[in-house]
Write an enzyme that holds these catalytic residues in place. Structure first.
Site, PDB file in Angstrom:
ATOM      1  N   HIS A   1       4.223  -6.183  13.185  1.00  0.00           N
ATOM      2  CA  HIS A   1       4.762  -5.097  12.351  1.00  0.00           C
ATOM      3  C   HIS A   1       3.976  -3.796  12.390  1.00  0.00           C
ATOM      4  O   HIS A   1       4.351  -2.820  11.759  1.00  0.00           O
ATOM      5  CB  HIS A   1       4.859  -5.551  10.890  1.00  0.00           C
ATOM      6  CG  HIS A   1       3.528  -5.553  10.184  1.00  0.00           C
ATOM      7  ND1 HIS A   1       2.623  -6.578  10.297  1.00  0.00           N
ATOM      8  CD2 HIS A   1       2.945  -4.650   9.371  1.00  0.00           C
ATOM      9  CE1 HIS A   1       1.552  -6.312   9.578  1.00  0.00           C
ATOM     10  NE2 HIS A   1       1.713  -5.137   9.001  1.00  0.00           N
TER      11      HIS A   1
ATOM     12  N   ASP B   1      -5.514  -1.132   1.994  1.00  0.00           N
ATOM     13  CA  ASP B   1      -5.450   0.102   2.785  1.00  0.00           C
ATOM     14  C   ASP B   1      -4.049   0.676   2.931  1.00  0.00           C
ATOM     15  O   ASP B   1      -3.770   1.419   3.873  1.00  0.00           O
ATOM     16  CB  ASP B   1      -6.018  -0.199   4.175  1.00  0.00           C
ATOM     17  CG  ASP B   1      -5.366  -1.434   4.795  1.00  0.00           C
ATOM     18  OD1 ASP B   1      -4.266  -1.803   4.362  1.00  0.00           O
ATOM     19  OD2 ASP B   1      -5.968  -2.027   5.708  1.00  0.00           O
TER      20      ASP B   1
ATOM     21  N   GLU C   1      -4.003   3.005   8.215  1.00  0.00           N
ATOM     22  CA  GLU C   1      -4.839   2.225   7.290  1.00  0.00           C
ATOM     23  C   GLU C   1      -6.322   2.587   7.354  1.00  0.00           C
ATOM     24  O   GLU C   1      -7.002   2.562   6.333  1.00  0.00           O
ATOM     25  CB  GLU C   1      -4.634   0.723   7.532  1.00  0.00           C
ATOM     26  CG  GLU C   1      -3.290   0.193   7.044  1.00  0.00           C
ATOM     27  CD  GLU C   1      -2.131   0.499   7.971  1.00  0.00           C
ATOM     28  OE1 GLU C   1      -2.352   1.111   9.041  1.00  0.00           O
ATOM     29  OE2 GLU C   1      -0.996   0.133   7.640  1.00  0.00           O
TER      30      GLU C   1
ATOM     31  N   GLU D   1     -11.209  -5.471  -1.529  1.00  0.00           N
ATOM     32  CA  GLU D   1     -11.230  -5.540  -0.051  1.00  0.00           C
ATOM     33  C   GLU D   1     -11.741  -4.219   0.539  1.00  0.00           C
ATOM     34  O   GLU D   1     -11.105  -3.589   1.391  1.00  0.00           O
ATOM     35  CB  GLU D   1      -9.845  -5.881   0.516  1.00  0.00           C
ATOM     36  CG  GLU D   1      -9.869  -6.385   1.948  1.00  0.00           C
ATOM     37  CD  GLU D   1      -8.462  -6.603   2.508  1.00  0.00           C
ATOM     38  OE1 GLU D   1      -7.820  -5.637   2.897  1.00  0.00           O
ATOM     39  OE2 GLU D   1      -8.020  -7.763   2.543  1.00  0.00           O
TER      40      GLU D   1
ATOM     41  N   HIS E   1       9.775  -8.991  10.683  1.00  0.00           N
ATOM     42  CA  HIS E   1       9.484  -8.020   9.622  1.00  0.00           C
ATOM     43  C   HIS E   1      10.717  -7.157   9.373  1.00  0.00           C
ATOM     44  O   HIS E   1      11.495  -6.884  10.286  1.00  0.00           O
ATOM     45  CB  HIS E   1       8.299  -7.156  10.056  1.00  0.00           C
ATOM     46  CG  HIS E   1       7.620  -6.418   8.939  1.00  0.00           C
ATOM     47  ND1 HIS E   1       8.118  -5.241   8.431  1.00  0.00           N
ATOM     48  CD2 HIS E   1       6.498  -6.690   8.232  1.00  0.00           C
ATOM     49  CE1 HIS E   1       7.317  -4.823   7.460  1.00  0.00           C
ATOM     50  NE2 HIS E   1       6.328  -5.693   7.309  1.00  0.00           N
TER      51      HIS E   1
ATOM     52  N   ARG F   1       2.495  -0.230  12.644  1.00  0.00           N
ATOM     53  CA  ARG F   1       3.078   1.076  12.959  1.00  0.00           C
ATOM     54  C   ARG F   1       2.522   1.663  14.257  1.00  0.00           C
ATOM     55  O   ARG F   1       3.261   2.286  15.015  1.00  0.00           O
ATOM     56  CB  ARG F   1       2.812   2.068  11.820  1.00  0.00           C
ATOM     57  CG  ARG F   1       3.787   1.952  10.667  1.00  0.00           C
ATOM     58  CD  ARG F   1       3.447   2.919   9.548  1.00  0.00           C
ATOM     59  NE  ARG F   1       4.323   2.706   8.403  1.00  0.00           N
ATOM     60  CZ  ARG F   1       5.388   3.455   8.119  1.00  0.00           C
ATOM     61  NH1 ARG F   1       5.700   4.481   8.858  1.00  0.00           N
ATOM     62  NH2 ARG F   1       6.135   3.181   7.065  1.00  0.00           N
TER      63      ARG F   1
END
Ligand code: UD1
Ligand code: UDP
Length: 362
Positions: free
Chosen positions: A203, A97, A133, A119, A236, A205
Site C-alpha cells: 500500500h 507517522d 511518513e 512509537e 488495500h 504511497r
C-alpha cells in the site's frame, strides 16, 4: 499528583491497532481520557474500534475517496482544532507517522497543548522513503513533549537529535500489546509441505506506479511458474493500489486469492497460517518476528531495522527479479527458511501500554 487528562487522536488502521491497548489500559486505571477518531480511514479502521470496544468521544469522518495529503490536513485543521480547544487536555497523544498524527501534533503545538508521541524515534534518514511518513515523524518529534520509543535504537536516535533524555521513555511497541491480546485468542497452524503459502499486503504511497507494478508482476510470475505457491492478498482500499492491480492481473490465477482487507483478528489468524509474508507495511514488519513468520520487505528503506537485524526480515526493494529469486530460495531451502522463521521480540514483550500509563500516573 492528579493524573493528567489525555486526548487520544487517531485516524488510520495502524493507529487504531496501536493505540487500542493504551486506551484500554487508561480506562482500566480510571484516567481522565477522551478519544477522537478522525476517520482518515473508515471501513479499514472501524472493526478495530469495535473489537476493542472503543466508542470515540469525537468522530470527524474526514475520509474522501483517493484523498491527497493536503485534503486530510485541511479537513483536520477545520475539524480537529475546535475539539482540542473544547477538550482542553493536558496531553494530546498521537501514534506513529500518519497525516492524522502529524497534523494533530501541529495543531496541539500551535495551541500550546503538550503532545505525547507513541512509537517515537523511527528514522530512515530519507525524507522521500517512506513518503510522507519520515517527514511526519520528524515534525511530531519537534512538537512533542514526551517521546515513547519502541527500542533502544529509537531512543538513541532522539538523543542524537538533542531531545533531553528525561523526555524519552523506551517502552516497546504497543502494536505488540495488541498482537499479544489477539494472539491469545487465535489458533496456530503448523506448516504444510504440499503448498508454500504467501500472505501479501502492498500500500505504500512512494511505491505507487512503476514500483508497485513491478512487484505485482513478480507475484504474477511466481503464481504462474510455481503451482506449489498459494498467495492470499487482502487488497488495500486505496484506489491507486487497485488500479495497478487491475493493470497487471488481467486474468484470474488459480493460486492467487484476492480478498478485501481483513479485520485485525482474521489478519493475525492469516499471518499464523502462512509460510511467508511479502509486504511494504510498517506494522507487519513488527508483528512477523513475534509470530515467527519470515517477512520480505518490499521497500528501498526501512525504519524497522530491528526486524532485519534479528534475522526475521529481509529487504528486497521493489524489483520483480529480486522478489522472485528470494521467494524461490525460501520455498526450496528449508535451512534458510527455518533460520528466518524463529519467534523473536525486538519490539518488546507486549506490555508497553502499562509502562506508558505508569509514566502518566507518576
Ligand atoms: C495511510 C497512511 C500510512 C499508513 C496507511 C495504513 C498517511 C500519509 N498515510 O496511507 O502511513 O501506512 O494509511 O494503511 O497518513 N480508503 C478507503 N477506506 C478505508 C481506508 C482507505 O476507501 O477505510 C481509500 C480511500 O480512497 C482513501 C485512500 O484509501 O482516500 C487513501 O487513504 P489514506 O489514509 O490517505 O492513505 P493510505 O495510503 O491508506
Ligand atoms: N492488518 C489488518 N488487516 C489487513 C492487513 C493488515 O488488520 O488486511 C493490520 C496488520 O496486522 C497491522 C496493521 O494492519 O497491525 C498494518 O497496517 P498497514 O499495513 O495498513 O499500515 P502500516 O503499518 O504500514 O502503517
Amino acid at each position: 499528583m492528579n493524573s493528567p487528562k489525555l486526548l487520544f487522536v487517531f485516524g488510520t488502521r495502524p493507529e487504531c491497532i496501536k493505540l487500542a491497548p493504551l486506551i484500554v489500559e487508561a480506562k482500566k486505571r480510571l484516567l481522565q481520557i477522551e478519544t477522537c477518531f478522525t476517520g482518515q480511514h473508515l471501513e479499514m479502521a472501524q472493526p478495530i474500534l469495535d473489537y476493542f470496544k472503543i466508542i470515540p468521544d469525537y468522530s470527524l469522518n474526514i475520509m474522501k475517496k483517493d484523498q491527497t495529503l493536503n485534503d486530510i490536513s485541511k479537513a483536520l485543521y477545520e475539524k480537529l482544532q475546535p475539539i482540542l480547544l473544547n477538550s482542553q487536555p493536558d496531553y494530546v497523544l498521537v501514534q506513529g507517522d500518519t497525516t492524522t498524527a502529524a497534523t494533530a501534533a501541529t495543531i496541539a503545538f500551535n495551541e500550546k497543548i503538550k503532545v505525547a508521541h507513541i512509537e517515537a524515534g523511527l528514522r530512515t534518514h530519507n525524507l522521500h522513503s517512506p513518503w510522507p511518513e519520515e517527514f511526519n515523524r520528524r515534525v511530531i518529534a519537534l512538537a512533542a513533549d514526551l517521546h515513547f520509543t519502541p527500542t533502544e535504537k529509537a531512543t538513541l536516535q532522539l538523543t542524537k537529535e538533542g531531545i533531553p533524555t528525561d523526555k524519552i521513555h523506551t517502552v516497546g511497541n504497543t502494536g505488540i500489546d495488541a498482537l499479544r491480546l489477539v494472539n491469545e485468542k487465535s489458533v496456530s497452524i503448523s506448516k504444510t509441505h504440499d503448498k508454500f503459502k504467501i500472505l501479501v499486503t502492498l500500500h505504500r504511497r512512494e511505491n505507487f506506479g512503476n514500483e508497485m507494478i513491478s512487484l505485482m508482476q513478480g507475484l504474477k510470475v511466481l503464481c504462474e511458474q510455481n503451482p506449489k505457491i498459494e498467495i492470499t492478498w487482502p487488497l488495500h482500499q486505496n484506489p491507486n493500489v487497485r488500479k495497478s492491480f487491475d493493470h497487471v492481473f488481467t486474468q484470474r490465477l488459480v493460486n492467487l486469492k484476492i480478498i478485501e482487507p481483513l479485520n485485525y483478528f482474521d489478519f493475525i489468524q492469516a499471518m499464523k497460517q502462512t509460510d511467508l509474508i511479502v509486504t511494504d507495511s510498517g506494522g507487519i514488519q513488527e508483528e512477523a518476528p513475534f509470530l515467527g513468520k519470515p517477512v520480505l520487505v518490499c521497500r528501498k528503506d526501512t525504519e524497522r531495522t530491528e526486524s532485519v537485524d534479528c534475522g526475521s526480515a529481509r529487504m528486497i526493494g521493489t524489483d520483480a527479479a529480486e522478489l522472485i529469486r528470494t521467494v524461490q530460495e525460501l520455498s526450496l531451502k528449508n535451512s534458510v527458511y527455518e533460520k528466518m522463521a524463529q519467534k523473536r521480540t525486538p519490539y518488546g514483550d507486549g506490555y508497553s501500554a502499562k509502562k506508558i500509563i505508569d509514566i502518566f500516573c507518576k
